[in-house]
Design a protein around this motif. Structure first.
Motif, PDB file in Angstrom:
ATOM      1  N   ALA A 142       0.833  -1.204   0.000  1.00  0.00           N
ATOM      2  CA  ALA A 142       0.000   0.000   0.000  1.00  0.00           C
ATOM      3  C   ALA A 142       0.866   1.253   0.000  1.00  0.00           C
ATOM      4  CB  ALA A 142      -0.935  -0.002   1.211  1.00  0.00           C
ATOM      5  N   TRP A 143       1.900   1.261   0.826  1.00  0.00           N
ATOM      6  CA  TRP A 143       2.749   2.449   0.881  1.00  0.00           C
ATOM      7  C   TRP A 143       3.682   2.550  -0.311  1.00  0.00           C
ATOM      8  CZ3 TRP A 143       2.149   6.755   3.517  1.00  0.00           C
ATOM      9  CH2 TRP A 143       1.172   6.746   4.479  1.00  0.00           C
ATOM     10  N   LEU A 144       3.998   1.445  -0.947  1.00  0.00           N
ATOM     11  CA  LEU A 144       4.732   1.503  -2.216  1.00  0.00           C
ATOM     12  C   LEU A 144       3.861   2.170  -3.273  1.00  0.00           C
ATOM     13  CD1 LEU A 144       7.224   0.682  -3.901  1.00  0.00           C
ATOM     14  CD2 LEU A 144       6.036  -1.458  -4.384  1.00  0.00           C
ATOM     15  N   ALA A 145       2.591   1.815  -3.304  1.00  0.00           N
ATOM     16  CA  ALA A 145       1.660   2.455  -4.241  1.00  0.00           C
ATOM     17  C   ALA A 145       1.499   3.936  -3.917  1.00  0.00           C
ATOM     18  CB  ALA A 145       0.305   1.744  -4.202  1.00  0.00           C
ATOM     19  N   LEU A 175      12.134   7.156  -0.144  1.00  0.00           N
ATOM     20  CA  LEU A 175      12.506   6.635   1.172  1.00  0.00           C
ATOM     21  C   LEU A 175      11.779   7.359   2.296  1.00  0.00           C
ATOM     22  CD1 LEU A 175      16.325   6.015   0.687  1.00  0.00           C
ATOM     23  CD2 LEU A 175      14.474   4.347   0.711  1.00  0.00           C
ATOM     24  N   GLU A 176      11.543   8.645   2.154  1.00  0.00           N
ATOM     25  CA  GLU A 176      10.810   9.389   3.182  1.00  0.00           C
ATOM     26  C   GLU A 176       9.360   8.917   3.269  1.00  0.00           C
ATOM     27  OE1 GLU A 176      13.216  13.631   3.106  1.00  0.00           O
ATOM     28  OE2 GLU A 176      11.526  13.340   1.749  1.00  0.00           O
ATOM     29  N   ILE A 177       8.747   8.669   2.130  1.00  0.00           N
ATOM     30  CA  ILE A 177       7.363   8.186   2.124  1.00  0.00           C
ATOM     31  C   ILE A 177       7.285   6.774   2.682  1.00  0.00           C
ATOM     32  CG2 ILE A 177       5.406   7.569   0.650  1.00  0.00           C
ATOM     33  CD1 ILE A 177       6.177   9.962  -1.115  1.00  0.00           C
ATOM     34  N   MET A 178       8.236   5.915   2.338  1.00  0.00           N
ATOM     35  CA  MET A 178       8.246   4.558   2.877  1.00  0.00           C
ATOM     36  C   MET A 178       8.510   4.571   4.385  1.00  0.00           C
ATOM     37  SD  MET A 178       7.297   2.685   0.468  1.00  0.00           S
ATOM     38  CE  MET A 178       7.584   1.028   1.021  1.00  0.00           C
ATOM     39  N   ALA A 179       9.352   5.496   4.861  1.00  0.00           N
ATOM     40  CA  ALA A 179       9.584   5.621   6.298  1.00  0.00           C
ATOM     41  C   ALA A 179       8.310   6.086   6.996  1.00  0.00           C
ATOM     42  CB  ALA A 179      10.726   6.591   6.565  1.00  0.00           C
ATOM     43  N   LEU A 180       7.576   6.982   6.384  1.00  0.00           N
ATOM     44  CA  LEU A 180       6.286   7.411   6.930  1.00  0.00           C
ATOM     45  C   LEU A 180       5.331   6.224   7.006  1.00  0.00           C
ATOM     46  CD1 LEU A 180       4.341   9.651   7.850  1.00  0.00           C
ATOM     47  CD2 LEU A 180       3.772   9.975   5.440  1.00  0.00           C
ATOM     48  N   GLY A 181       5.324   5.399   5.970  1.00  0.00           N
ATOM     49  CA  GLY A 181       4.480   4.202   5.958  1.00  0.00           C
ATOM     50  C   GLY A 181       4.847   3.228   7.072  1.00  0.00           C
ATOM     51  N   MET A 182       6.137   3.060   7.328  1.00  0.00           N
ATOM     52  CA  MET A 182       6.548   2.173   8.414  1.00  0.00           C
ATOM     53  C   MET A 182       6.189   2.783   9.773  1.00  0.00           C
ATOM     54  SD  MET A 182       7.570  -0.592   7.190  1.00  0.00           S
ATOM     55  CE  MET A 182       6.414  -0.420   5.851  1.00  0.00           C
ATOM     56  N   LEU A 228       2.737   1.618  13.425  1.00  0.00           N
ATOM     57  CA  LEU A 228       2.435   1.711  14.854  1.00  0.00           C
ATOM     58  C   LEU A 228       0.985   2.106  15.107  1.00  0.00           C
ATOM     59  CD1 LEU A 228       5.622   3.578  16.105  1.00  0.00           C
ATOM     60  CD2 LEU A 228       5.038   1.189  16.485  1.00  0.00           C
ATOM     61  N   PHE A 229       0.483   3.055  14.323  1.00  0.00           N
ATOM     62  CA  PHE A 229      -0.855   3.594  14.552  1.00  0.00           C
ATOM     63  C   PHE A 229      -1.958   2.808  13.852  1.00  0.00           C
ATOM     64  CE2 PHE A 229       2.068   7.206  14.881  1.00  0.00           C
ATOM     65  CZ  PHE A 229       1.848   7.538  16.201  1.00  0.00           C
ATOM     66  N   ILE A 230      -1.630   2.171  12.741  1.00  0.00           N
ATOM     67  CA  ILE A 230      -2.632   1.454  11.955  1.00  0.00           C
ATOM     68  C   ILE A 230      -2.406  -0.053  12.005  1.00  0.00           C
ATOM     69  CG2 ILE A 230      -3.578   1.112   9.642  1.00  0.00           C
ATOM     70  CD1 ILE A 230      -2.805   4.031   9.053  1.00  0.00           C
ATOM     71  N   GLY A 231      -1.187  -0.486  11.790  1.00  0.00           N
ATOM     72  CA  GLY A 231      -0.891  -1.907  11.659  1.00  0.00           C
ATOM     73  C   GLY A 231      -1.053  -2.716  12.926  1.00  0.00           C
ATOM     74  N   ILE A 232      -0.537  -2.220  14.023  1.00  0.00           N
ATOM     75  CA  ILE A 232      -0.620  -2.986  15.276  1.00  0.00           C
ATOM     76  C   ILE A 232      -2.068  -3.158  15.727  1.00  0.00           C
ATOM     77  CG2 ILE A 232       0.012  -2.981  17.719  1.00  0.00           C
ATOM     78  CD1 ILE A 232       2.742  -1.847  16.831  1.00  0.00           C
ATOM     79  N   ALA A 289      -3.489  14.424   0.951  1.00  0.00           N
ATOM     80  CA  ALA A 289      -3.793  13.700  -0.279  1.00  0.00           C
ATOM     81  C   ALA A 289      -4.695  12.520   0.053  1.00  0.00           C
ATOM     82  CB  ALA A 289      -2.510  13.212  -0.945  1.00  0.00           C
ATOM     83  N   SER A 290      -5.459  12.078  -0.911  1.00  0.00           N
ATOM     84  CA  SER A 290      -6.377  10.959  -0.678  1.00  0.00           C
ATOM     85  C   SER A 290      -5.733   9.596  -0.924  1.00  0.00           C
ATOM     86  CB  SER A 290      -7.607  11.109  -1.569  1.00  0.00           C
ATOM     87  OG  SER A 290      -7.219  11.093  -2.935  1.00  0.00           O
ATOM     88  N   GLU A 291      -4.594   9.564  -1.604  1.00  0.00           N
ATOM     89  CA  GLU A 291      -3.964   8.291  -1.940  1.00  0.00           C
ATOM     90  C   GLU A 291      -3.604   7.438  -0.724  1.00  0.00           C
ATOM     91  OE1 GLU A 291      -3.087  11.177  -3.288  1.00  0.00           O
ATOM     92  OE2 GLU A 291      -3.021  10.979  -5.462  1.00  0.00           O
ATOM     93  N   PRO A 292      -2.989   7.999   0.334  1.00  0.00           N
ATOM     94  CA  PRO A 292      -2.660   7.139   1.487  1.00  0.00           C
ATOM     95  C   PRO A 292      -3.897   6.474   2.091  1.00  0.00           C
ATOM     96  CG  PRO A 292      -1.484   9.207   1.648  1.00  0.00           C
ATOM     97  CD  PRO A 292      -2.445   9.344   0.509  1.00  0.00           C
ATOM     98  N   LEU A 293      -4.964   7.217   2.243  1.00  0.00           N
ATOM     99  CA  LEU A 293      -6.186   6.644   2.810  1.00  0.00           C
ATOM    100  C   LEU A 293      -6.751   5.565   1.894  1.00  0.00           C
ATOM    101  CD1 LEU A 293      -8.332   6.648   5.029  1.00  0.00           C
ATOM    102  CD2 LEU A 293      -9.530   8.406   3.726  1.00  0.00           C
ATOM    103  N   PHE A 294      -6.808   5.836   0.596  1.00  0.00           N
ATOM    104  CA  PHE A 294      -7.363   4.870  -0.350  1.00  0.00           C
ATOM    105  C   PHE A 294      -6.585   3.562  -0.339  1.00  0.00           C
ATOM    106  CE2 PHE A 294      -7.190   2.927  -4.575  1.00  0.00           C
ATOM    107  CZ  PHE A 294      -8.510   2.558  -4.724  1.00  0.00           C
TER     108      PHE A 294
END
Length: 121
Positions: free
Chosen positions: A10-13, A25-32, A36-40, A81-86
């Motif tokens: 999802a975060w690659l997309a 790399l900054e966006i992928m770090a944000l995804g990781m 903590l807030f979404i995945g766990i 942006a709406s992409e992360p949520l989608f």
């Protein structure tokens, strides 16, 4: 492990479609960090729900689980942006569709492949 792969995809997309000035790399770090807030919470809810699931049709269970897991993506409502949520919502629904339900079959004894269901139960 399945959720980690879906979250990463999802975060690659997101990194390929979002218009932010951040690097890949900054966006992928944000995804990781969002793990903590979404995945766990997502994994905890899914494992708890799938382990106690016994009396509901599997399709209905997956639908209800998917709806509850989508709520875990609420921190992404604050993005510009709406992409992360989608893409995160798509990952949540895919995870609900892929998690084994029930997680532990009712009459199972031992590890898969070693012993089967207990006869007569």
């Amino acid at each position: 492990m399945t959720y980690l792969l879906l979250h990463g995809a999802a975060w690659l997309a997101v990194s390929q479609t979002v218009w932010w000035d951040d690097t890949f790399l900054e966006i992928m770090a944000l995804g990781m960090g969002m793990m903590l807030f979404i995945g766990i919470p997502t994994v905890l809810i899914a494992v708890c729900a799938a382990s106690v699931h016994r009396h509901m049709d599997v399709a209905r269970f997956r639908m209800l689980l998917g709806m509850s897991l989508v709520l875990c993506a609420w921190p992404l409502l604050a993005t510009s942006a709406s992409e992360p949520l989608f893409f995160q919502v798509v990952a949540q629904i895919a995870f609900a569709a892929l998690i084994p339900a029930p997680l532990f079959p009712e009459n199972w004894v031992g590890r898969p492949g070693r012993q089967g269901p207990v006869p007569g139960h």
